[in-house]
Design an enzyme around this catalytic site. Structure first.
Site, short mmCIF file in Angstrom:
data_model
loop_
_atom_site.label_atom_id
_atom_site.label_comp_id
_atom_site.label_asym_id
_atom_site.label_seq_id
_atom_site.Cartn_x
_atom_site.Cartn_y
_atom_site.Cartn_z
CD GLU A 1 -3.12 -0.46 0.04
OE1 GLU A 1 -3.00 0.67 -0.46
OE2 GLU A 1 -4.02 -1.25 -0.30
CB THR B 1 7.16 1.52 2.68
OG1 THR B 1 7.78 2.76 2.36
CG2 THR B 1 7.50 0.45 1.65
C1 LIG Z 1 2.30 -8.44 -2.37
C2 LIG Z 1 2.75 -7.22 -3.12
C3 LIG Z 1 1.94 -6.74 -4.15
C4 LIG Z 1 2.33 -5.61 -4.87
N1 LIG Z 1 1.52 -5.15 -5.87
C5 LIG Z 1 1.87 -4.07 -6.57
C6 LIG Z 1 1.05 -3.55 -7.61
O1 LIG Z 1 -0.04 -4.09 -7.89
N2 LIG Z 1 1.45 -2.45 -8.30
C7 LIG Z 1 2.63 -1.83 -8.01
O2 LIG Z 1 2.95 -0.83 -8.65
N3 LIG Z 1 3.43 -2.30 -7.03
C8 LIG Z 1 3.09 -3.39 -6.30
N4 LIG Z 1 3.94 -3.85 -5.30
C9 LIG Z 1 5.20 -3.18 -5.11
C10 LIG Z 1 5.18 -2.25 -3.91
O3 LIG Z 1 4.46 -1.08 -4.22
C11 LIG Z 1 6.63 -1.97 -3.52
O4 LIG Z 1 7.22 -3.19 -3.09
C12 LIG Z 1 6.73 -0.91 -2.45
O5 LIG Z 1 6.36 0.35 -2.95
C13 LIG Z 1 8.16 -0.80 -1.88
O6 LIG Z 1 9.08 -0.68 -2.93
P1 LIG Z 1 10.38 -1.60 -2.95
O7 LIG Z 1 9.95 -3.04 -2.75
O8 LIG Z 1 11.13 -1.24 -4.17
O9 LIG Z 1 11.18 -1.22 -1.66
P2 LIG Z 1 12.29 -0.08 -1.53
O10 LIG Z 1 11.84 1.19 -2.16
O11 LIG Z 1 13.60 -0.64 -1.93
O12 LIG Z 1 12.26 0.14 0.05
C14 LIG Z 1 12.90 -0.75 0.96
C15 LIG Z 1 12.79 -0.13 2.36
O13 LIG Z 1 13.46 1.12 2.40
C16 LIG Z 1 12.58 2.14 2.80
N5 LIG Z 1 12.90 3.39 2.13
C17 LIG Z 1 12.95 3.62 0.79
N6 LIG Z 1 13.28 4.90 0.56
C18 LIG Z 1 13.45 5.48 1.78
C19 LIG Z 1 13.79 6.79 2.22
N7 LIG Z 1 14.01 7.80 1.35
N8 LIG Z 1 13.86 7.03 3.54
C20 LIG Z 1 13.62 6.05 4.43
N9 LIG Z 1 13.29 4.78 4.09
C21 LIG Z 1 13.20 4.50 2.77
C22 LIG Z 1 11.19 1.63 2.45
O14 LIG Z 1 10.19 2.28 3.23
C23 LIG Z 1 11.33 0.15 2.75
O15 LIG Z 1 11.17 -0.06 4.14
C24 LIG Z 1 3.54 -4.97 -4.56
C25 LIG Z 1 4.35 -5.44 -3.49
C26 LIG Z 1 3.95 -6.55 -2.80
C27 LIG Z 1 4.82 -7.03 -1.64
#
Ligand SMILES: Cc1cc2nc3c(=O)[nH]c(=O)nc-3n(C[C@H](O)[C@H](O)[C@H](O)COP(=O)(O)OP(=O)(O)OC[C@H]3O[C@@H](n4cnc5c(N)ncnc54)[C@H](O)[C@@H]3O)c2cc1C
Length: 124
Positions: free
Chosen positions: A102, A104
């Site tokens: 949703e 993070t």
């Molecule tokens: C079951 C599931 C379904 C999904 N479905 C969809 C979908 O339908 N459509 C879609 O578009 N995406 C989808 N996603 C993707 C999801 O939106 C992303 O996984 C999410 O936005 C986090 O991105 P990331 O995995 O690249 O993590 P990252 O961006 O790499 O983040 C990793 C960690 O670092 C933290 N972080 C990142 N930047 C910062 C900062 N500047 N300061 C402090 N902390 C930071 C984050 O909060 C997180 O805790 C899905 C993910 C899952 C797990």
């Protein structure tokens, strides 16, 4: 809540102890707060006045609340909370994925921080 009324320790249901009731009181209050937040958000959307920052506020608050409630509930089931006899670990796993997909918690926090201060704490 059902389990806490059934489970007896020291010859009475754990729901009858103040510490258990404090957990239930916190949970029902936070769930009610979360419902009011999304109710208000829905009204704003219907009026065409909803902002994405308000969506972030609701997602941030309500996903965290759901995660906390699932975790506290798991604890209230004691050792039964880590078995397959009760579905609480499935709920916990589900909410963990929602807590990320949703948007993070951290990113919603940064969005709200920027909205409140006018200063972005992240690089665009
Ligand atoms: C079951 C599931 C379904 C999904 N479905 C969809 C979908 O339908 N459509 C879609 O578009 N995406 C989808 N996603 C993707 C999801 O939106 C992303 O996984 C999410 O936005 C986090 O991105 P990331 O995995 O690249 O993590 P990252 O961006 O790499 O983040 C990793 C960690 O670092 C933290 N972080 C990142 N930047 C910062 C900062 N500047 N300061 C402090 N902390 C930071 C984050 O909060 C997180 O805790 C899905 C993910 C899952 C797990």
């Amino acid at each position: 809540m059902d389990y806490s009324k059934e489970r007896k320790q020291f010859s009475k249901p754990i729901a009858g102890y103040q510490l258990t009731q404090a957990k239930l009181a916190d949970m029902v209050t936070r769930i009610t707060e979360a419902q009011l937040l999304v109710y208000r958000l829905g009204r704003l959307k219907d009026e065409g006045n909803m902002t994405f920052q308000q969506v972030s506020m609701a997602k941030r608050n309500n996903c965290e609340l759901a995660r906390d409630v699932a975790s506290i509930s798991r604890g209230m089931l004691g050792a039964n909370g880590v078995t397959e006899d009760y579905p609480i670990m499935r709920h916990m796993a589900n909410i963990e994925s929602v807590y990320t997909y949703e948007g993070t918690h951290e990113m919603h926090t940064l969005i709200l921080g920027q909205d409140v201060t006018g200063l972005a704490a992240y690089d665009s």
